[in-house]
Scaffold this motif. Structure first.
Motif, PDB file in Angstrom:
ATOM      1  N   ALA A   7       0.575  -1.393   0.234  1.00 43.99           N
ATOM      2  CA  ALA A   7       0.091  -0.024  -0.004  1.00 43.99           C
ATOM      3  C   ALA A   7       0.838   1.263   0.198  1.00 43.99           C
ATOM      4  N   LEU A   8       2.158   1.150   0.143  1.00 40.30           N
ATOM      5  CA  LEU A   8       3.121   2.310   0.156  1.00 40.30           C
ATOM      6  C   LEU A   8       4.085   1.992  -0.781  1.00 40.30           C
ATOM      7  N   TRP A   9       4.332   3.112  -1.724  1.00 39.78           N
ATOM      8  CA  TRP A   9       5.409   3.084  -2.460  1.00 39.78           C
ATOM      9  C   TRP A   9       6.122   4.358  -2.737  1.00 39.78           C
ATOM     10  N   ILE A  10       7.511   4.302  -2.499  1.00 38.07           N
ATOM     11  CA  ILE A  10       8.202   5.431  -2.307  1.00 38.07           C
ATOM     12  C   ILE A  10       9.280   5.399  -3.465  1.00 38.07           C
ATOM     13  N   LYS A  11       9.489   6.456  -4.460  1.00 42.01           N
ATOM     14  CA  LYS A  11      10.228   6.363  -5.670  1.00 42.01           C
ATOM     15  C   LYS A  11      11.242   7.779  -5.302  1.00 42.01           C
ATOM     16  N   PRO A  12      12.478   7.542  -5.234  1.00 44.68           N
ATOM     17  CA  PRO A  12      13.481   8.682  -5.026  1.00 44.68           C
ATOM     18  C   PRO A  12      13.463   9.050  -6.320  1.00 44.68           C
ATOM     19  N   VAL A  13      13.856  10.480  -6.448  1.00 40.19           N
ATOM     20  CA  VAL A  13      14.107  11.461  -7.618  1.00 40.19           C
ATOM     21  C   VAL A  13      15.485  12.071  -7.529  1.00 40.19           C
ATOM     22  N   ILE A  14      16.220  11.808  -8.532  1.00 36.78           N
ATOM     23  CA  ILE A  14      17.777  12.289  -8.486  1.00 36.78           C
ATOM     24  C   ILE A  14      17.825  13.724  -8.419  1.00 36.78           C
ATOM     25  N   GLY A  15      17.135  14.533  -9.378  1.00 38.95           N
ATOM     26  CA  GLY A  15      17.400  16.008  -9.443  1.00 38.95           C
ATOM     27  C   GLY A  15      18.485  16.251 -10.314  1.00 38.95           C
ATOM     28  N   SER A  16      19.167  17.460  -9.823  1.00 40.01           N
ATOM     29  CA  SER A  16      20.352  18.003 -10.517  1.00 40.01           C
ATOM     30  C   SER A  16      21.628  17.353 -10.380  1.00 40.01           C
ATOM     31  N   ASN A  17      21.763  16.136  -9.575  1.00 38.73           N
ATOM     32  CA  ASN A  17      22.865  15.700  -9.266  1.00 38.73           C
ATOM     33  C   ASN A  17      23.071  14.529 -10.321  1.00 38.73           C
ATOM     34  N   LYS A  18      23.469  15.071 -11.533  1.00 35.50           N
ATOM     35  CA  LYS A  18      23.548  13.876 -12.594  1.00 35.50           C
ATOM     36  C   LYS A  18      25.170  14.066 -13.079  1.00 35.50           C
ATOM     37  N   LEU A  19      25.519  13.052 -13.757  1.00 33.37           N
ATOM     38  CA  LEU A  19      26.955  12.932 -14.318  1.00 33.37           C
ATOM     39  C   LEU A  19      26.839  14.094 -15.466  1.00 33.37           C
TER      40      LEU A  19
END
Length: 183
Positions: A7-19
């Motif tokens: 019933a709970l799903w958490i998805k991280p979002v990277i944002g500006s910290n990309k190669l």
């Protein structure tokens, strides 16, 4: 699987910290320092950049323009570096079916409104949408379409994902939220 985790799903979002942002910041800084040193070399009539001769560059207008581009590039590089350092745009998406709430959390620039949190009800979601853009500014974006026809972007999907993998992620979210998927 435990019902509480289903019933709970958490998805991280990277944002500006990309190669790619790191590479652009480094490339932009190196190039703009080169322009700035070439422009200052034409003013001082002395080579501040040992690998290039500034003998043929007049300060007005070429050297002045090179200094302008150098300062602009350094400023842009500093801006991009600060976005990476402060992790602008990173956060997470939390989908809670039990409570019937979706929470989007992102980090912004330092200040009063650094923490950005948007909450809305699962029952207000009409569909999950996968938007695929091809061409120069290609990308895959995952969003939800609300009952009031408003569209809320959840996250850009990694460029390394194939179209099939992006569709699978969108389908998993649609299945989890129990809404249809549209493209």
């Amino acid at each position: 699987m435990d019902e509480e985790f289903e019933a709970l799903w958490i998805k991280p979002v990277i944002g500006s910290n990309k190669l790619s942002n790191w590479l652009w910041a480094i490339f932009l800084f190196a190039g703009s320092v080169g322009f700035l040193l070439a422009g200052l070399s034409s003013y001082a009539r002395k080579d501040l950049l040992p690998v290039l001769s500034s003998e043929g560059i007049q300060f007005a207008p070429q050297g002045l323009v090179m200094c302008f581009y150098g300062i602009g590039g350094c400023s842009l590089s500093l801006y991009l570096s600060s976005m990476i350092f402060w992790a602008i745009g990173s956060g997470y998406n939390e989908f809670d079916r039990r409570e019937g709430v979706i929470s989007l959390f992102r980090w912004g620039f330092p200040g009063k409104n650094r923490r950005i949190r948007i909450r809305f009800l699962v029952e207000d979601i009409q569909a999950v949408r996968l938007k695929v853009e091809e061409g120069w500014n290609s990308g895959r974006k995952l969003s939800v379409k609300m009952t009031d026809e408003q569209e809320i972007a959840l996250m850009p999907l990694a460029d390394s994902l194939s179209l099939r993998e992006a569709e699978e992620q969108a389908a998993q979210l649609a299945k989890f939220l129990r809404v249809p998927m549209i493209t």
